[in-house]
Scaffold this motif. Structure first.
Motif, PDB file in Angstrom:
ATOM      1  N   ARG A 264      -7.296  14.216  12.104  1.00 47.89           N
ATOM      2  CA  ARG A 264      -7.012  15.655  12.095  1.00 47.89           C
ATOM      3  C   ARG A 264      -7.087  16.247  10.697  1.00 47.89           C
ATOM      4  N   VAL A 265      -6.527  15.525   9.696  1.00 48.34           N
ATOM      5  CA  VAL A 265      -6.486  16.026   8.325  1.00 48.34           C
ATOM      6  C   VAL A 265      -6.792  14.873   7.375  1.00 48.34           C
ATOM      7  N   ALA A 266      -7.784  15.049   6.524  1.00 53.94           N
ATOM      8  CA  ALA A 266      -8.126  14.023   5.540  1.00 53.94           C
ATOM      9  C   ALA A 266      -7.229  14.146   4.307  1.00 53.94           C
ATOM     10  N   ASN A 267      -7.165  13.053   3.551  1.00 55.89           N
ATOM     11  CA  ASN A 267      -6.504  13.015   2.236  1.00 55.89           C
ATOM     12  C   ASN A 267      -4.977  13.062   2.292  1.00 55.89           C
ATOM     13  N   LEU A 268      -4.392  12.571   3.373  1.00 55.59           N
ATOM     14  CA  LEU A 268      -2.938  12.420   3.433  1.00 55.59           C
ATOM     15  C   LEU A 268      -2.613  10.934   3.444  1.00 55.59           C
ATOM     16  N   SER A 269      -1.728  10.483   2.548  1.00 61.34           N
ATOM     17  CA  SER A 269      -1.418   9.050   2.501  1.00 61.34           C
ATOM     18  C   SER A 269       0.073   8.753   2.476  1.00 61.34           C
ATOM     19  N   THR A 270       0.942   9.753   2.316  1.00 59.20           N
ATOM     20  CA  THR A 270       2.389   9.515   2.320  1.00 59.20           C
ATOM     21  C   THR A 270       3.073  10.479   3.285  1.00 59.20           C
ATOM     22  N   VAL A 271       4.284  10.127   3.663  1.00 60.22           N
ATOM     23  CA  VAL A 271       5.060  10.978   4.569  1.00 60.22           C
ATOM     24  C   VAL A 271       5.332  12.337   3.931  1.00 60.22           C
ATOM     25  N   ASP A 272       5.661  12.348   2.650  1.00 59.66           N
ATOM     26  CA  ASP A 272       5.931  13.618   1.973  1.00 59.66           C
ATOM     27  C   ASP A 272       4.705  14.528   1.994  1.00 59.66           C
ATOM     28  N   GLN A 273       3.528  13.967   1.736  1.00 60.60           N
ATOM     29  CA  GLN A 273       2.308  14.767   1.763  1.00 60.60           C
ATOM     30  C   GLN A 273       2.058  15.337   3.158  1.00 60.60           C
TER      31      GLN A 273
ATOM     32  N   PHE B  71      -8.211  -0.790   6.319  1.00 59.74           N
ATOM     33  CA  PHE B  71      -7.101  -1.744   6.316  1.00 59.74           C
ATOM     34  C   PHE B  71      -6.251  -1.627   5.054  1.00 59.74           C
ATOM     35  N   TYR B  72      -6.901  -1.462   3.909  1.00 63.60           N
ATOM     36  CA  TYR B  72      -6.143  -1.240   2.686  1.00 63.60           C
ATOM     37  C   TYR B  72      -5.819   0.251   2.597  1.00 63.60           C
ATOM     38  N   THR B  73      -4.954   0.678   3.480  1.00 63.43           N
ATOM     39  CA  THR B  73      -4.562   2.074   3.550  1.00 63.43           C
ATOM     40  C   THR B  73      -3.167   2.163   4.145  1.00 63.43           C
ATOM     41  N   THR B  74      -2.621   3.358   4.231  1.00 65.89           N
ATOM     42  CA  THR B  74      -1.256   3.537   4.698  1.00 65.89           C
ATOM     43  C   THR B  74      -1.225   3.939   6.169  1.00 65.89           C
ATOM     44  N   ALA B  75      -0.057   3.783   6.770  1.00 62.72           N
ATOM     45  CA  ALA B  75       0.109   4.188   8.164  1.00 62.72           C
ATOM     46  C   ALA B  75      -0.100   5.693   8.318  1.00 62.72           C
ATOM     47  N   VAL B  76       0.349   6.484   7.345  1.00 60.74           N
ATOM     48  CA  VAL B  76       0.179   7.933   7.415  1.00 60.74           C
ATOM     49  C   VAL B  76      -1.301   8.301   7.405  1.00 60.74           C
TER      50      VAL B  76
ATOM     51  N   ASP C 155     -10.715   4.786  -7.235  1.00 59.32           N
ATOM     52  CA  ASP C 155     -10.760   6.224  -6.981  1.00 59.32           C
ATOM     53  C   ASP C 155      -9.361   6.794  -7.125  1.00 59.32           C
ATOM     54  N   GLU C 156      -9.297   8.123  -7.172  1.00 59.02           N
ATOM     55  CA  GLU C 156      -8.001   8.798  -7.122  1.00 59.02           C
ATOM     56  C   GLU C 156      -7.276   8.334  -5.859  1.00 59.02           C
ATOM     57  N   THR C 157      -5.974   8.219  -5.923  1.00 60.88           N
ATOM     58  CA  THR C 157      -5.210   7.524  -4.884  1.00 60.88           C
ATOM     59  C   THR C 157      -5.444   8.075  -3.486  1.00 60.88           C
ATOM     60  N   ARG C 158      -5.379   9.380  -3.307  1.00 58.91           N
ATOM     61  CA  ARG C 158      -5.549   9.940  -1.958  1.00 58.91           C
ATOM     62  C   ARG C 158      -6.948   9.661  -1.415  1.00 58.91           C
ATOM     63  N   ALA C 159      -7.943   9.805  -2.260  1.00 53.76           N
ATOM     64  CA  ALA C 159      -9.315   9.542  -1.829  1.00 53.76           C
ATOM     65  C   ALA C 159      -9.516   8.059  -1.517  1.00 53.76           C
ATOM     66  N   PHE C 160      -8.887   7.191  -2.297  1.00 52.37           N
ATOM     67  CA  PHE C 160      -9.000   5.745  -2.094  1.00 52.37           C
ATOM     68  C   PHE C 160      -8.476   5.358  -0.721  1.00 52.37           C
ATOM     69  N   PHE C 161      -7.267   5.798  -0.391  1.00 45.97           N
ATOM     70  CA  PHE C 161      -6.678   5.410   0.892  1.00 45.97           C
ATOM     71  C   PHE C 161      -7.329   6.142   2.060  1.00 45.97           C
ATOM     72  N   GLY C 162      -7.915   7.311   1.793  1.00 43.86           N
ATOM     73  CA  GLY C 162      -8.522   8.084   2.859  1.00 43.86           C
ATOM     74  C   GLY C 162      -9.796   7.488   3.412  1.00 43.86           C
ATOM     75  N   THR C 163     -10.412   6.572   2.676  1.00 45.10           N
ATOM     76  CA  THR C 163     -11.683   5.981   3.117  1.00 45.10           C
ATOM     77  C   THR C 163     -11.559   4.533   3.561  1.00 45.10           C
ATOM     78  N   ASN C 164     -10.401   3.911   3.387  1.00 47.78           N
ATOM     79  CA  ASN C 164     -10.216   2.510   3.770  1.00 47.78           C
ATOM     80  C   ASN C 164      -9.677   2.395   5.191  1.00 47.78           C
TER      81      ASN C 164
ATOM     82  N   VAL D  72       0.827  -1.215   0.000  1.00 51.79           N
ATOM     83  CA  VAL D  72       0.000   0.000   0.000  1.00 51.79           C
ATOM     84  C   VAL D  72       0.858   1.260   0.000  1.00 51.79           C
ATOM     85  N   GLU D  73       2.024   1.212   0.640  1.00 48.45           N
ATOM     86  CA  GLU D  73       2.894   2.391   0.671  1.00 48.45           C
ATOM     87  C   GLU D  73       3.392   2.713  -0.740  1.00 48.45           C
ATOM     88  N   PHE D  74       3.772   1.694  -1.487  1.00 54.56           N
ATOM     89  CA  PHE D  74       4.235   1.892  -2.861  1.00 54.56           C
ATOM     90  C   PHE D  74       3.100   2.417  -3.739  1.00 54.56           C
ATOM     91  N   ALA D  75       1.914   1.837  -3.583  1.00 52.29           N
ATOM     92  CA  ALA D  75       0.771   2.283  -4.374  1.00 52.29           C
ATOM     93  C   ALA D  75       0.456   3.751  -4.094  1.00 52.29           C
TER      94      ALA D  75
END
Length: 540
Positions: free
Chosen positions: A519-528, A507-512, A496-505, A474-477
């Motif tokens: 606190r903040v929606a639509n963040l899925s990577t450390v850089d973001q 288990f199939y989502t990232t640690a970030v 869905d667009e990647t950020r929206a996809f991970f923002g609603t899951n 999931v981190e690579f995706a």
């Protein structure tokens, strides 16, 4: 007294001049859970195999490997087989029988135990691992997660003192991987089992370990208590990408707050260090191309007439110049979908089109002439020669960012899992496909190599290629995909667009995403996360 002691161990493979390991020394006490990490090719798998005499590769070994004060190479065969267990990366390479119950009993039968003892041990282990419901099944009917759990159970029924695991979750979906790691942690905790695990997925494995061993170019670069060692390694640019997202996030800010390891600790760090955060990160809408690189329309497929459908009305579109990552559970049909998309299997209903033309209308291998290429899940199926040099003969690697020259004289099967992936990738990319399909391409790759691989994929898209990736990573995706899709029971159930996809899951989502979504929606990577948080440092 240490249960496992490595004393100044060096190892050089036969026919090689450069040692794979040099002067490796460390010791573990009974009940230790040690995590072994490092770059692809740093010697992790070699070291692990040296701890199990039956798996020791051919080559020159110096130093001593001791179990309970005795050299592992002097242990009686029965002691070595039962007391030091090994779980491989690929369960298919370890499972030797056709039925689940027989796989559990096989090792005990070879030890010559009585039928009563075998039945007792097998029954107890089946209960512990929750195997009762598939106890009588054929191994071929199991999912990837069940096969790996069976491999672990078949080792544990021997009642080992030491358990060695070589990237056991690399081919498991996030849910199955989490369950597997939790099972290993329970065995360590309740049986005082000594565990040595190689793992690139450190989000869940690192916090439950007690010791961390970091290898660099065949040497021990760092060794010690996990939290202390991980927090020290966050200052090292090479090892930082291997560490959990919470550690990487903490390392980006100069703060006196303690270094977090887990998602919960990362969430508390964000609460303590940042304020006035916006409710959501802005997402720039992405407009896809009108052309379709790949299209599935209501596709059905089964492997035999009397078997159930694997694909059940599958429909989705990969647009030209797009990267689409498909996630889903083991056995959901993702790899089958790739076989059909690459023309290796034919559906019995529905239509598959590549660049607007049905696959069945491609003749004389035109589908594969600078058009479609597939990197299969098992990289070994790509290899046909006896050396890396022969595999790459005639292959243009001038634009390939990884240097494989040091591997030229090695047999492809002697490479680490990550090195095999890179070799197979070099061969596939030489075909210059317009549509590239990748099945679990990052398994066996360390974080730095994955980052370089992500750049390759982005460059392919910039050059006009379309990329379809089946992955459990999931981190690579999150880093590379334009869109993500979830595959379930032979169907694409969401995309869905990647950020929206991970923002609603969940288990199939990232640690970030799990750390920040409150606190903040639509963040899925450390850089973001860092890009948003840098302007919201809490004032003292």
């Amino acid at each position: 007294m240490a249960i496992l002691e490595i004393k100044d161990v060096s190892f050089t493979y036969s026919g090689q001049n450069h040692p794979a390991l040099s002067g490796v020394s460390f010791s573990l006490e009974k009940g230790d859970f040690a995590l072994l990490c490092g770059a692809t090719g740093s010697g992790k798998s070699t070291l692990l195999k040296l701890l199990k005499k039956e798996l020791t590769p051919l080559g020159e070994l110096k130093g001593r490997v001791e179990y309970g004060g005795q050299s592992v190479y002097e242990l009686p065969d029965a002691v070595s087989a039962s007391c030091i267990g090994f779980v491989m990366q690929k369960s298919e390479q370890q499972i030797v029988t056709d039925k689940v119950w027989h796989e559990l009993a096989f090792g005990l039968e070879n030890l010559g135990l009585s039928s009563a003892e075998i039945r007792r041990r097998v029954a107890e282990m089946a209960c512990f691992f929750g195997i009762e419901s598939w106890f009588d099944k054929r191994v071929s009917e199991l999912s990837g997660g069940q096969k790996q759990l069976l491999s672990l159970a078949a080792v544990m029924v021997m009642q080992p003192d030491i358990l060695l695991l070589d990237e056991p979750t690399s081919q498991l979906d996030p849910i199955a991987a989490g369950e597997f790691i939790s099972t290993v942690a329970k065995l360590n905790r309740e049986l005082s089992l000594t565990v040595v695990m190689i793992e690139h997925r450190l989000e869940e494995a690192l916090p439950i370990s007690q010791k961390l061993i970091a290898l660099r170019e065949g040497r021990v670069y760092a060794f010690g208590e996990t939290r202390k060692t991980a927090c020290a390694l966050q200052k090292d640019s090479e090892f930082l990408p291997y560490l959990p997202a919470a550690v990487r996030l903490h390392a980006r800010f100069d703060t006196p707050l303690p270094c977090p390891l887990t998602v919960n600790e990362g969430r508390r760090f964000i609460e303590a260090a940042f304020d006035a955060l916006p409710p959501a990160a802005e997402i720039s809408p992405r407009v896809h191309a009108e052309g379709k690189a790949l299209e599935f329309k209501n596709v059905y497929f089964r492997y035999a007439q009397k078997l159930p459908d694997v694909l059940r009305g599958t429909s989705f579109t990969l647009y030209e110049n797009e990267i689409l990552c498909v996630l889903g559970g083991n056995g959901s049909g993702k790899s089958t979908m790739l076989r059909i998309a690459s023309g290796l299997s034919k559906p019995y209903a529905g239509h598959v089109s590549v660049f607007g033309k049905r696959i069945r209308d491609y003749k004389n291998q035109d589908l594969y002439k600078n058009c479609v290429a597939l990197l299969p899940q098992d990289a070994q199926t790509v290899f046909l020669r006896n050396s890396v040099r022969e595999e790459l003969k005639g292959v243009d690697t001038s634009a390939f960012p990884f240097d494989l020259t040091e591997l030229y004289d090695m047999h492809p099967y002697d490479l680490s899992g990550g090195q095999q992936q890179l070799l197979a990738l070099a061969k596939v990319l030489s075909q210059k496909p317009r549509l590239l399909m990748l099945d679990e391409p990052t398994k066996g790759l360390d974080a730095n190599t994955k980052a370089q691989f992500a750049n390759i994929v982005r460059q392919l898209r910039q050059g006009g290629a379309s990329v379809l990736i089946v992955t459990h990573d999931v981190e690579f995706a999150a880093e590379v995909a334009d869109r993500c899709a979830l595959f379930f029971l032979g169907e694409v159930v969401s995309s869905d667009e990647t950020r929206a996809f991970f923002g609603t899951n969940s288990f199939y989502t990232t640690a970030v995403s799990r750390m920040t979504r409150d606190r903040v929606a639509n963040l899925s990577t450390v850089d973001q996360a860092c890009a948003l948080l840098k302007d919201h440092r809490r004032r003292a």
